[in-house]
Scaffold this motif. Structure first.
Motif, PDB file in Angstrom:
ATOM      1  N   LYS A   1      -6.977  -1.914   2.318  1.00  0.00           N
ATOM      2  CA  LYS A   1      -8.128  -1.160   2.000  1.00  0.00           C
ATOM      3  C   LYS A   1      -7.768  -0.001   3.165  1.00  0.00           C
ATOM      4  O   LYS A   1      -7.755  -0.113   4.435  1.00  0.00           O
TER       5      LYS A   1
ATOM      6  N   VAL B   1       0.834  -1.111  -0.210  1.00  0.00           N
ATOM      7  CA  VAL B   1       0.059   0.120  -0.005  1.00  0.00           C
ATOM      8  C   VAL B   1       0.881   1.066  -0.041  1.00  0.00           C
ATOM      9  O   VAL B   1       1.746   1.306   0.952  1.00  0.00           O
TER      10      VAL B   1
ATOM     11  N   GLU C   1      -9.340   2.458   5.695  1.00  0.00           N
ATOM     12  CA  GLU C   1     -10.811   2.316   5.950  1.00  0.00           C
ATOM     13  C   GLU C   1     -11.144   3.963   6.802  1.00  0.00           C
ATOM     14  O   GLU C   1     -12.298   4.181   6.634  1.00  0.00           O
TER      15      GLU C   1
ATOM     16  N   TYR D   1      -5.716   1.218   8.198  1.00  0.00           N
ATOM     17  CA  TYR D   1      -6.096   0.128   7.132  1.00  0.00           C
ATOM     18  C   TYR D   1      -6.478  -1.129   7.451  1.00  0.00           C
ATOM     19  O   TYR D   1      -6.376  -1.542   8.505  1.00  0.00           O
ATOM     20  N   ASN D   2      -7.162  -1.871   6.451  1.00  0.00           N
ATOM     21  CA  ASN D   2      -7.694  -3.226   6.690  1.00  0.00           C
ATOM     22  C   ASN D   2      -6.407  -4.152   6.600  1.00  0.00           C
ATOM     23  O   ASN D   2      -5.820  -3.992   5.692  1.00  0.00           O
TER      24      ASN D   2
ATOM     25  N   THR E   1      -6.861  -6.667   3.268  1.00  0.00           N
ATOM     26  CA  THR E   1      -7.144  -6.142   1.947  1.00  0.00           C
ATOM     27  C   THR E   1      -6.017  -5.154   1.932  1.00  0.00           C
ATOM     28  O   THR E   1      -5.525  -4.729   0.597  1.00  0.00           O
TER      29      THR E   1
END
Length: 747
Positions: A217, A162, A219, A211-212, A215
């Protein structure tokens, strides 16, 4: 009351309680303290451990049971975490290594991870324990490794990473530095993460993000520098979020897992010492902020410094304790500061548990600057001195040096919240490295006692105009660089750059790219503190002085090979990041549509005189937050000072980069300068056990239980400073590495 009415009544009460807390109902248990799978032991960062086997009566029997060599001559600040029977450490040319926690046997090695989070990593596992992950930041990315196999998890984020440069109100290609040197904190399936964007003009903002863990992602994001329409926006100039940076959590985030509240100790805004372009109180800089750990929504906040001009970050972990006050048990959160204060609040409402008064302080005399007229002063006792005077000057100074300082104090200004100036010298006590810093707080959450490590370290400041950058070094540039080298580098790297406590810098620029050099100087390395206040022009000039070309780019960085590592290597390099194609110039000026001062000012850390006042310089203390009194205080570490003619060198860095473990049996383990490790009686501060490591430690110690036996783990991978005895030269010295202590089995 009927059953239906009773049910409605309890539903109403639950709704009210949830509204007060500001979070959704949460079923997670209170943080446990019988494992050390997170930095700080558990999400509350208390460094507290249930240790029934090591007691006050047997702690003096502690011995080295085994050690794991780090495998090279680098410094590692890494704090080990332990999950079940596996310990995770950093070593062998920046490799992440899984070892058996009882024997030190290597289980797997993931090599070649330069740029990984320096002080630790995070661990997460699914409820069924089938998915176990190590999460960390690496070169401005978040990555995940399978905790069982050591291999990168490539479906995390985009192809295994990420990009942390995204979503920061800046052109991502201009962000050269954002990842924190500290690990984040895990809450359920979220990684809540701070940052270290630097503290120069136009550094990126330090927004807090979650962040997840599966995944990658994003959040939620909490804007530490509010955007238009957000709470606190009016405490800054219009559009300040477009150019102000910092205001970040670069240290330890604490989480109340039962309530689902994260406590953010937020640092200073840029620029730290001159704020004419950020007039106002500057929320949420220098604030303790409670947010919903699931959504990032603000619950409450308290600002400990308004419009900071002194680099008084909130850097230690907020401590979550239960205190007895006015006949009631209150769940509290306490924060210790660089400038020697302790603030204590109701954990849910943010109400101060001890009075805090806004008091007036001197007005800034700098053109364009508007210092805040008052600052919050707590009624609790201060734990550091806050002024340098003629009476508390170092008594070991030579007569001539003492006379120089007496004259210097006549023209300088010293005292709490004296604004920096370009016309006189400001001597701040504590300074940039004073008071309580990261890793320097711990607690027994049950009885309302917080433990603080602190150091008495002044900074000397004088503001200078920021000059436009120059490509060629002039004679004046060379003089400035030599002065910078002489004040900050010479003690470790030697007068001829040939090395000493630190490595040789001869021809450094010929075998290092500017980006790597810049990150090293700003972040620090080994015992060298990060010089975050050195402006970009001075950094480039220093790099040129060392033989480098700041414009030479490392286009093949991803293809460089690390030195071979022996052992069970399972992977190398982490996830591949195509960073070179996405890099641009860092932000160096205000946006065109923003009003701003024509002149900017800067200064350095002012760390030339660590032993300026009389000792002791480093201490550990027990702060009773039930009564609001300091229960006991003890000096710690080898704080040496020697005089050569009129040249005096002191080193009060006894608690910088150190840490503690507090046990349920009433012991406080603490590390300190000179490789010292102590076991204090938590009740009265009596030394129950003391030892000296073969190498210096610059990391948080850890503790764990395996097969019913407790172990204390200390990272001892740093070299001793030149003013400390080098214990690595003693016969039988243990190699650099991770040292595991415990009570030997009886034969």
């Amino acid at each position: 009351m009927s059953k239906s009415k009773l049910s409605l009544f309890f539903c109403a009460i639950l709704t009210i309680l949830v509204t007060i807390v500001g979070c959704e109902p949460h079923t997670k248990e209170v943080a446990k303290h019988n494992t050390w799978s997170q930095y700080g032991g558990s999400p509350d960062q208390s460094k507290f451990f249930e240790s029934p086997g090591i007691t006050k009566s047997n702690v003096a029997q502690m011995k080295v049971l085994w050690n794991y060599p780090s495998g090279d001559d680098r410094f590692y600040f890494f704090s080990p975490i332990i999950v079940d029977s596996t310990m995770y450490v950093l070593g062998k040319n920046s490799s992440l290594i899984a070892i058996h926690a009882k024997t030190g046997e290597e289980l797997w090695i993931h090599t070649d991870l330069p740029g990984i989070t320096r002080r630790g990593i995070n661990y997460w596992e699914s409820e069924d324990k089938k998915d176990k992950r190590l999460l960390f930041t690496l070169n401005n990315s978040i990555q995940a490794i399978d905790a069982d196999t050591g291999k990168s998890i490539l479906d995390f984020g985009a192809e295994g990473y990420v990009d942390l440069r995204e979503g920061l109100d800046r052109d991502p290609t201009s962000v050269t530095r954002i990842q924190s040197m500290m690990p984040g904190v895990i809450y359920d399936d979220l990684l809540i993460l701070g940052s270290a964007p630097g503290e120069a003009y136009f550094s990126p903002p330090g927004h807090i993000r979650a962040y997840n863990v599966v995944t990658g992602k994003l959040e939620w994001i909490f804007h530490t520098i509010p955007h238009p329409g957000e709470y606190g926006y009016e405490t800054w100039p219009k559009n300040a979020y477009k150019y102000v940076g910092g205001t970040n959590v670069w240290s330890e985030i604490s989480v109340d897992t039962e309530r689902g509240i994260a406590y953010l100790p937020i640092g200073s805004p840029t620029y730290d010492y001159y704020g004419a372009d950020r007039l106002g109180s500057n929320l949420f800089a220098n604030s303790l902020v409670a947010v919903d750990a699931r959504t990032g929504e603000r619950i409450w906040h308290y600002q400990t410094v308004h419009h900071d001009l002194w680099d008084y970050d909130l850097s230690p972990a907020p401590q979550l304790l239960t205190v007895a006050k006015d006949g009631k048990k209150i769940d509290a959160v306490a924060i210790a500061t660089k400038h020697g204060f302790v603030f204590v609040f109701d954990r849910v409402t943010g109400k101060p548990l001890f009075p805090i008064e806004e008091k007036p302080f001197p007005k800034s005399e700098m053109a364009g600057e508007e210092s805040w007229p008052t600052q919050p002063i707590t009624s609790l006792p201060r734990f550091t001195r806050q002024q340098v005077t003629k009476e508390n000057l170092n008594p070991f100074f030579s007569d001539s040096l003492r006379q120089d300082w007496l004259q210097r104090l006549d023209s300088a200004k010293s005292g709490l919240y004296v604004p920096p100036s370009d016309t006189y010298e400001t001597i701040m006590m504590p300074g940039a490295l004073g008071g309580a810093n990261y890793g320097n707080t711990a607690a027994d959450p049950r009885n309302g006692i917080m433990y603080i490590q602190t150091q008495e370290y002044a900074s000397t400041y004088r503001l200078n105009k920021v000059e436009p950058p120059k490509r060629e070094l002039t004679a004046n540039d060379v003089d400035k660089v030599k002065s910078l080298y002489g004040s900050t580098c010479i003690a470790c790297h030697g007068p001829n750059m040939e090395g000493g406590a630190g490595p040789s810098l001869k021809n450094l620029g010929h075998h290092m790219f500017y980006e790597e050099f810049r990150n090293t100087v700003i972040n620090g390395k080994g015992v060298m503190p990060g010089l975050v206040h050195v402006d970009e022009a001075s950094l480039k000039a220093l790099f040129q002085f060392l033989g480098g070309d700041p414009e030479r780019r490392n286009f093949r960085r991803g293809e460089q090979q690390a030195q071979p590592v022996e052992g069970p290597v399972v992977a190398s390099g982490g996830a591949s990041i195509p960073v070179d194609a996405q890099r641009g110039a860092p932000m160096e000026d205000y946006p065109e549509d923003v009003e701003h001062p024509e002149i900017r000012y800067t200064t350095d850390y002012g760390l030339d005189w660590p032993g300026l006042i009389d000792p002791p310089w480093s201490s550990i203390l027990a702060y009773d937050l039930n009564s609001g009194k300091i229960k006991w205080r003890r000096p710690i570490g080898i704080d040496s000072l020697y005089v050569q003619g009129d040249e005096t060198k002191g080193a009060p860095n006894g608690t910088q980069r150190k840490g503690m473990v507090v046990t349920s049996t009433g012991i406080v383990f603490a590390t300190a300068k000179g490789g010292k490790v102590y076991a204090f009686d938590a009740e009265n501060g009596k030394v129950l056990w003391e030892t000296t490591l073969s190498h210096e430690t610059n990391a948080q110690p850890s503790m764990f239980t395996l097969d019913g036996k407790e172990y204390l783990v200390i990272n001892a991978t740093s070299n001793f400073r030149s003013d400390s005895y080098d214990h690595s030269k003693k016969p039988g010295a243990i190699p650099k590495g991770y040292v595991v202590y415990g009570i030997p089995e009886r034969k």
